[in-house]
Design a protein around this motif. Structure first.
Motif, mmCIF file in Angstrom:
data_model
loop_
_atom_site.group_PDB
_atom_site.id
_atom_site.type_symbol
_atom_site.label_atom_id
_atom_site.label_comp_id
_atom_site.label_asym_id
_atom_site.label_seq_id
_atom_site.Cartn_x
_atom_site.Cartn_y
_atom_site.Cartn_z
ATOM 1 N N GLY A 66 -6.722 0.181 7.956
ATOM 2 C CA GLY A 66 -6.696 -1.269 8.101
ATOM 3 C C GLY A 66 -6.345 -1.969 6.804
ATOM 4 O O GLY A 66 -5.593 -2.946 6.793
ATOM 5 N N LEU A 67 -6.889 -1.465 5.686
ATOM 6 C CA LEU A 67 -6.568 -2.052 4.389
ATOM 7 C C LEU A 67 -5.111 -1.805 4.009
ATOM 8 O O LEU A 67 -4.399 -2.717 3.591
ATOM 9 C CB LEU A 67 -7.493 -1.470 3.315
ATOM 10 N N SER A 68 -4.670 -0.567 4.149
ATOM 11 C CA SER A 68 -3.324 -0.224 3.691
ATOM 12 C C SER A 68 -2.245 -0.894 4.538
ATOM 13 O O SER A 68 -1.225 -1.345 4.003
ATOM 14 C CB SER A 68 -3.135 1.299 3.701
ATOM 15 N N TYR A 69 -2.438 -0.978 5.857
ATOM 16 C CA TYR A 69 -1.416 -1.571 6.722
ATOM 17 C C TYR A 69 -1.253 -3.072 6.501
ATOM 18 O O TYR A 69 -0.237 -3.650 6.893
ATOM 19 C CB TYR A 69 -1.733 -1.299 8.187
ATOM 20 N N ARG A 70 -2.246 -3.708 5.897
ATOM 21 C CA ARG A 70 -2.136 -5.137 5.611
ATOM 22 C C ARG A 70 -1.516 -5.416 4.246
ATOM 23 O O ARG A 70 -1.403 -6.572 3.835
ATOM 24 C CB ARG A 70 -3.510 -5.795 5.729
ATOM 25 N N LEU A 71 -1.143 -4.368 3.539
ATOM 26 C CA LEU A 71 -0.452 -4.508 2.266
ATOM 27 C C LEU A 71 1.051 -4.328 2.463
ATOM 28 O O LEU A 71 1.484 -3.672 3.408
ATOM 29 C CB LEU A 71 -0.963 -3.468 1.263
ATOM 30 N N SER A 72 1.829 -4.899 1.561
ATOM 31 C CA SER A 72 3.265 -4.655 1.591
ATOM 32 C C SER A 72 3.517 -3.183 1.240
ATOM 33 O O SER A 72 2.665 -2.531 0.616
ATOM 34 C CB SER A 72 3.971 -5.570 0.589
ATOM 35 N N PRO A 73 4.672 -2.621 1.619
ATOM 36 C CA PRO A 73 4.939 -1.201 1.353
ATOM 37 C C PRO A 73 4.726 -0.776 -0.100
ATOM 38 O O PRO A 73 4.082 0.263 -0.344
ATOM 39 C CB PRO A 73 6.390 -1.027 1.804
ATOM 40 N N PRO A 74 5.217 -1.517 -1.113
ATOM 41 C CA PRO A 74 4.951 -1.086 -2.494
ATOM 42 C C PRO A 74 3.457 -1.089 -2.832
ATOM 43 O O PRO A 74 2.963 -0.177 -3.496
ATOM 44 C CB PRO A 74 5.719 -2.111 -3.341
ATOM 45 N N ARG A 75 2.747 -2.109 -2.379
ATOM 46 C CA ARG A 75 1.310 -2.174 -2.665
ATOM 47 C C ARG A 75 0.558 -1.105 -1.873
ATOM 48 O O ARG A 75 -0.447 -0.570 -2.342
ATOM 49 C CB ARG A 75 0.770 -3.567 -2.328
ATOM 50 N N ARG A 76 1.041 -0.811 -0.699
ATOM 51 C CA ARG A 76 0.435 0.250 0.098
ATOM 52 C C ARG A 76 0.555 1.588 -0.617
ATOM 53 O O ARG A 76 -0.386 2.398 -0.648
ATOM 54 C CB ARG A 76 1.109 0.308 1.465
ATOM 55 N N ALA A 80 -2.527 3.916 -2.024
ATOM 56 C CA ALA A 80 -2.674 5.334 -1.690
ATOM 57 C C ALA A 80 -2.774 6.187 -2.954
ATOM 58 O O ALA A 80 -3.586 7.124 -3.036
ATOM 59 C CB ALA A 80 -1.508 5.793 -0.826
ATOM 60 N N ILE A 81 -1.955 5.875 -3.987
ATOM 61 C CA ILE A 81 -1.999 6.630 -5.248
ATOM 62 C C ILE A 81 -3.372 6.481 -5.898
ATOM 63 O O ILE A 81 -3.950 7.459 -6.398
ATOM 64 C CB ILE A 81 -0.885 6.146 -6.196
ATOM 65 N N CYS A 82 -3.926 5.269 -5.888
ATOM 66 C CA CYS A 82 -5.261 5.043 -6.466
ATOM 67 C C CYS A 82 -6.323 5.846 -5.736
ATOM 68 O O CYS A 82 -7.228 6.422 -6.374
ATOM 69 C CB CYS A 82 -5.597 3.554 -6.427
ATOM 70 N N MET A 83 -6.223 5.912 -4.415
ATOM 71 C CA MET A 83 -7.192 6.690 -3.653
ATOM 72 C C MET A 83 -7.066 8.192 -3.952
ATOM 73 O O MET A 83 -8.071 8.890 -4.091
ATOM 74 C CB MET A 83 -6.990 6.437 -2.160
ATOM 75 N N VAL A 84 -5.827 8.653 -4.089
ATOM 76 C CA VAL A 84 -5.612 10.072 -4.417
ATOM 77 C C VAL A 84 -6.173 10.395 -5.795
ATOM 78 O O VAL A 84 -6.834 11.424 -5.992
ATOM 79 C CB VAL A 84 -4.106 10.406 -4.346
ATOM 80 N N LEU A 85 -5.924 9.508 -6.769
ATOM 81 C CA LEU A 85 -6.459 9.736 -8.117
ATOM 82 C C LEU A 85 -7.981 9.754 -8.114
ATOM 83 O O LEU A 85 -8.611 10.575 -8.797
ATOM 84 C CB LEU A 85 -5.955 8.639 -9.058
ATOM 85 N N ALA A 86 -8.584 8.849 -7.359
ATOM 86 C CA ALA A 86 -10.048 8.818 -7.296
ATOM 87 C C ALA A 86 -10.594 10.091 -6.666
ATOM 88 O O ALA A 86 -11.559 10.693 -7.173
ATOM 89 C CB ALA A 86 -10.504 7.594 -6.509
ATOM 90 N N LEU A 117 -4.026 -4.360 -7.987
ATOM 91 C CA LEU A 117 -3.822 -4.772 -6.594
ATOM 92 C C LEU A 117 -4.643 -6.008 -6.266
ATOM 93 O O LEU A 117 -4.169 -6.921 -5.581
ATOM 94 C CB LEU A 117 -4.208 -3.635 -5.649
ATOM 95 N N LEU A 118 -5.889 -6.036 -6.732
ATOM 96 C CA LEU A 118 -6.759 -7.183 -6.469
ATOM 97 C C LEU A 118 -6.173 -8.456 -7.067
ATOM 98 O O LEU A 118 -6.185 -9.515 -6.429
ATOM 99 C CB LEU A 118 -8.152 -6.918 -7.051
ATOM 100 N N VAL A 119 -5.638 -8.363 -8.281
ATOM 101 C CA VAL A 119 -5.034 -9.529 -8.923
ATOM 102 C C VAL A 119 -3.836 -10.027 -8.114
ATOM 103 O O VAL A 119 -3.662 -11.238 -7.899
ATOM 104 C CB VAL A 119 -4.610 -9.179 -10.363
ATOM 105 N N LEU A 120 -2.994 -9.103 -7.650
ATOM 106 C CA LEU A 120 -1.834 -9.486 -6.848
ATOM 107 C C LEU A 120 -2.258 -10.188 -5.560
ATOM 108 O O LEU A 120 -1.682 -11.218 -5.177
ATOM 109 C CB LEU A 120 -0.991 -8.261 -6.518
#
Length: 367
Positions: A66-76, A80-86, A117-120
């Motif tokens: 739900g979070l990712s689909y509401r982001l634009s493709p670059p932000r999505r 995803a990269i942030c989640m993988v790093l975490a 992402l939050l700032v954007l």
């Protein structure tokens, strides 16, 4: 050092200004539940596991989607990269040893990416908020600010919106023959969509009154205008009346709107209206004009359903039965208006306004 502490103290004071412990608690109960429902509503039809880890992983999955689909493709992709790093940092973590520099770097990169992402998203929200404020100002210009000056009559009115943009409508304006139009309406839903419906209806109303000031004719014109806009959400309730100030003759039509209340000088209460579908549901609509007379000492109360549907913390609605009680003791238009909203606020307590609320009180003096 003392200067640094003073700066830190000023910073803490500025951040804690107007802090409300109750509002902070609502972040984790009511606001969190609302945010989860909004983010995951695309998955509302799926069956959720009842308990255990399956339920936890199901909720985590739909929350992520739900979070990712509401982001634009670059932000999505960044999300995803942030989640993988975490997750990478967590999988490399050994509880029996000191966290490595690699784990700290992965965590730092993940946090930095999420903050970016939050700032954007906040920047986008500020832009949208500014645009909504402009739309709100334009909407206010569609509704009266000053009470009409009608000899022997006084008006008190206001509205509250559940969002920046509201769908409630009221207006009063003179007609060429000396009579006055008295109107209140409620577009379906609330927010931007309801505001657009309200704007369409307001424009159609003015044009309809110029063409034929009969309430039934006006309602039919507005109904056709809303039907032509298309969409199942383009409908509204409407109470449209024409008042002859000298005699008090009042001719009106009620299309799906909550019946206004007329309090006679002696205390008798009457409901003004007759059952009908709201406007915009279908082209052919059966509407019938009714007539009454506003005598000296009478009070007319018009409102939208947001008033009677106001909920308290127990989930109970204010209800139709409390309005007559607030009107029964009479008073000036301002006194009655303020009394109704005081009782609504006392009933609602700290619950948020969930629907647009409008109230119009018209009194005719005894003299």
């Amino acid at each position: 050092m003392a200067d640094w502490f003073r700066r830190a103290e000023r910073f803490v004071r500025s951040q804690a200004k107007d802090f409300d412990g109750g509002e902070f608690q609502r972040l984790f109960d009511r606001d969190a539940a609302r945010a989860y429902d909004v983010v995951t509503r695309d998955h509302a039809g799926e069956e959720e596991p009842r308990r255990g880890l399956r339920r936890f992983f199901y909720r985590a999955r739909i929350l992520f989607l739900g979070l990712s689909y509401r982001l634009s493709p670059p932000r999505r992709l960044l999300f995803a990269i942030c989640m993988v790093l975490a997750l990478w940092g967590l999988t490399d973590l050994d509880v029996d040893s000191t966290p490595s520099l690699q784990i700290g770097l992965l965590s730092l990169l993940s946090i930095a990416g999420l903050v970016f992402l939050l700032v954007l998203e906040l920047a986008d929200r500020v832009v949208v908020r500014d645009e909504l404020e402009v739309a709100r100002e334009l909407q206010r210009e569609l509704m009266p600010v000053d009470a009409p000056e009608i000899d022997g009559y006084s008006f008190a009115f206001s509205y509250r919106t559940a969002n920046t943009i509201g769908g409630d409508y009221y207006d009063f304006f003179p007609l060429e023959d000396g009579r006055w139009a008295v109107i209140t309406g409620d577009a379906s839903g609330h927010g931007i969509a309801a505001g657009l419906v309200m704007a369409i209806a307001g424009s159609a109303l003015k044009l309809a009154f110029d063409r034929d000031p009969d309430p039934v004719s006006v309602a039919h014109v507005v109904n056709r205008a809303l039907c032509r806009t298309g969409g199942s959400r383009a409908f509204m309730t409407l109470f449209c009346g024409v008042l002859e100030p000298r005699s008090g003759a009042f001719r009106f039509v009620c299309a799906g709107h909550p019946y206004p209340l007329l309090r006679r000088a002696g205390g008798e209460l009457l409901e003004l209206g007759e059952g009908s579908l709201p406007l915009g549901i279908r082209f052919e609509l059966e509407l019938q004009a009714l007539e009454t007379r506003v005598e000296p000492g009478d009070t007319l109360l018009l409102y939208t359903d947001g008033v009677v549907e106001t909920l308290n913390p127990d989930g109970q609605a204010f209800g139709f039965e409390r309005l007559p009680a607030a009107l029964a003791s009479g008073g000036t238009s301002r006194e009655i208006h303020d009394r109704v909203f005081r009782e609504v606020d006392a009933f609602r307590r700290d619950e948020p306004v969930l629907d647009d609320c409008s109230l119009v009180v018209v009194t005719r003096s005894l003299a």
